[in-house]
Write a protein that holds these residues in place. Structure first.
Motif, PDB file in Angstrom:
ATOM      1  N   ARG A 150       9.712 -25.321   6.089  1.00  0.00           N
ATOM      2  CA  ARG A 150       8.444 -24.970   6.692  1.00  0.00           C
ATOM      3  C   ARG A 150       8.338 -23.455   6.826  1.00  0.00           C
ATOM      4  O   ARG A 150       9.316 -22.724   6.764  1.00  0.00           O
ATOM      5  CB  ARG A 150       8.321 -25.606   8.066  1.00  0.00           C
ATOM      6  CG  ARG A 150       8.218 -27.121   8.014  1.00  0.00           C
ATOM      7  CD  ARG A 150       8.165 -27.676   9.407  1.00  0.00           C
ATOM      8  NE  ARG A 150       7.035 -27.122  10.150  1.00  0.00           N
ATOM      9  CZ  ARG A 150       5.804 -27.613  10.084  1.00  0.00           C
ATOM     10  NH1 ARG A 150       5.536 -28.623   9.300  1.00  0.00           N
ATOM     11  NH2 ARG A 150       4.828 -27.091  10.806  1.00  0.00           N
ATOM     12  N   ARG A 151       7.093 -22.962   7.028  1.00  0.00           N
ATOM     13  CA  ARG A 151       6.890 -21.537   7.220  1.00  0.00           C
ATOM     14  C   ARG A 151       7.491 -21.102   8.557  1.00  0.00           C
ATOM     15  O   ARG A 151       7.500 -21.829   9.524  1.00  0.00           O
ATOM     16  CB  ARG A 151       5.396 -21.218   7.222  1.00  0.00           C
ATOM     17  CG  ARG A 151       4.710 -21.504   5.894  1.00  0.00           C
ATOM     18  CD  ARG A 151       3.217 -21.369   6.049  1.00  0.00           C
ATOM     19  NE  ARG A 151       2.699 -22.400   6.935  1.00  0.00           N
ATOM     20  CZ  ARG A 151       1.902 -22.149   7.955  1.00  0.00           C
ATOM     21  NH1 ARG A 151       1.555 -20.921   8.242  1.00  0.00           N
ATOM     22  NH2 ARG A 151       1.443 -23.124   8.713  1.00  0.00           N
ATOM     23  N   GLY A 168       4.070 -23.846   1.954  1.00  0.00           N
ATOM     24  CA  GLY A 168       5.458 -24.291   1.959  1.00  0.00           C
ATOM     25  C   GLY A 168       6.329 -23.615   0.924  1.00  0.00           C
ATOM     26  O   GLY A 168       7.554 -23.572   1.067  1.00  0.00           O
ATOM     27  N   PRO A 198       9.614 -26.143  -2.348  1.00  0.00           N
ATOM     28  CA  PRO A 198       8.900 -26.189  -1.069  1.00  0.00           C
ATOM     29  C   PRO A 198       9.655 -26.998  -0.043  1.00  0.00           C
ATOM     30  O   PRO A 198       9.146 -27.954   0.515  1.00  0.00           O
ATOM     31  CB  PRO A 198       7.577 -26.863  -1.459  1.00  0.00           C
ATOM     32  CG  PRO A 198       7.930 -27.754  -2.588  1.00  0.00           C
ATOM     33  CD  PRO A 198       9.023 -27.038  -3.348  1.00  0.00           C
TER      34      PRO A 198
END
Length: 398
Positions: free
Chosen positions: A10-11, A276, A7
């Protein structure tokens, strides 16, 4: 096959755009007392904004003349911005050739304004000259003593030595070495040992068709680390939230445990963590008749394609810090991103060379830190469509 999901990013979503504009204004810095000599800093207004969005900035490097290199992993593009952030030029092109890349990712500063670029799509590290031309490359996957060594650097020093956590044998461990590697002589030495995140493993098939799926345990305590230009390595311990500085000669300076208030894990926090995963790095290792092959890619999984919140067992509180949010600033201070409640402003604790916390920086709402300049800090603002908008701020001095 060993998929590994991290993760880290960020998206974001793909976007085009090659022209950039500047919005100049005075940067406002708010200072407030914290505890004792510690200080809380807040950045209010950016010095400059970038007028077109990126999809996902995974690498940023400011050159000595003020130019800024940007790696956009989802757009699969490498850009160079002029010092005023008014014009962006694409560096190289997409492909598999000697002056090409398939998915540029992290960027690391080398001597004389050269840059080391991680090219996930082509499975290699590429040295980029100051004029944008590509010099030599280093394979990410290397055969070592009959095994496979995967070199994904997390930092470099001014001598060009790479620092990474060795991986590639598919064995799950609860700890890992931080290794310093000199590419010229191919010499390695262990700098520190860190605790890894907890994981779960499921295996199917057998023989050369065996498939293993490795998933992280959400928000389990994990040590973080970062490298300073002079070769010092900072290790942030999750057990007591303390900082260790390891000098190149091996001497260690240990700071005290840092007090913090645990953050409860609620539904929005779970959703944020799962989101994430969608743009982390997917690594696949295959064994074809005894020959190991690897392929890597970041992002593109999409939120709906990822695992749901209910598939995990969640802790009651978050660890003190995000291990992927540990950075050394150009002034040698250590910035550690704290875990905060979902939706709250991103917050960094700042530590000195003695391992003691000296301040805290609260970023503007909705911003994320993506890199440093000589006297600046670069943030992104993520909009409702997950596009990222680049901003430059004056870096506060403690």
């Amino acid at each position: 096959m060993i998929p590994e999901i991290s993760p880290l990013a960020r998206r974001s979503r793909p976007a085009g755009g090659a022209m950039f504009g500047l919005l100049a204004s005075a940067a406002t810095l708010t200072v407030a007392p914290l505890h004792g000599q510690e200080t809380v800093l807040r950045l209010e207004e950016p010095l400059a904004r970038y007028d077109e969005p990126f999809s996902m900035i995974t690498g940023l490097r400011e050159l000595t003349d003020g130019r800024v290199m940007i790696a956009d992993a989802l757009d699969e593009s490498l850009y160079e911005l002029d010092p005023d952030l008014t014009v962006a030029t694409m560096v190289g092109r997409n492909g598999q050739g000697p002056q090409e890349y398939r998915q540029p990712d992290a960027l690391f500063p080398l001597a004389a304004d050269t840059t080391l670029m991680t090219d996930l799509g082509n499975g290699r590290l590429t040295v980029v000259a100051p004029d944008g031309s590509f010099a030599r490359t280093i394979p990410i996957s290397q055969d070592r003593d009959g095994g496979l060594l995967i070199i994904l650097p997390a930092g470099v020093d001014r001598l060009g030595r790479l620092y990474f956590e060795p991986r590639g044998d598919g064995v799950l461990r609860d700890s890992a070495a931080v290794v310093r590697w000199a590419p010229e002589g191919e010499t390695t030495d262990t700098v520190a040992t860190i605790k890894l995140t907890d994981v779960t493993e499921t295996t199917s098939g057998g023989g050369n068709e065996m498939r293993t799926r490795v998933m992280p345990v959400p928000l389990s305590p994990e040590d973080g680390w970062a490298v300073a230009p002079d070769g010092r390595v900072a290790v942030v311990r999750a057990a007591d939230y303390s900082v260790e500085w390891v000098r190149p000669d091996g001497v260690v300076t240990r700071g005290p445990a840092t007090p913090y208030d645990p953050v409860p894990v609620r539904v929005p926090d779970k959703e944020e963590w799962v989101d994430g995963l969608s743009n982390g790095i997917m690594m696949m290792v295959t064994n074809e008749n005894g020959q190991m092959r690897t392929s890597m890619r970041r992002g593109g999984m999409g939120r709906r394609a990822g695992p749901g919140v209910d598939r995990f067992e969640w802790p009651e509180v978050k660890p003190p810090f995000d291990p992927d949010g540990v950075r050394v600033a150009p002034d040698g201070s250590l910035w550690v991103r704290r875990y905060v409640a979902a939706g709250e402003r991103s917050t960094y604790d700042i530590f000195g060379a003695d391992g003691r916390r000296v301040g805290r920086l609260v970023l503007p709402e909705g911003r994320s830190l993506v890199g440093f300049g000589a006297g600046s800090v670069y943030l992104t603002r993520t909009d409702d469509l997950d596009f990222q908008w680049l901003e430059r701020y004056s870096r506060p001095q403690l």
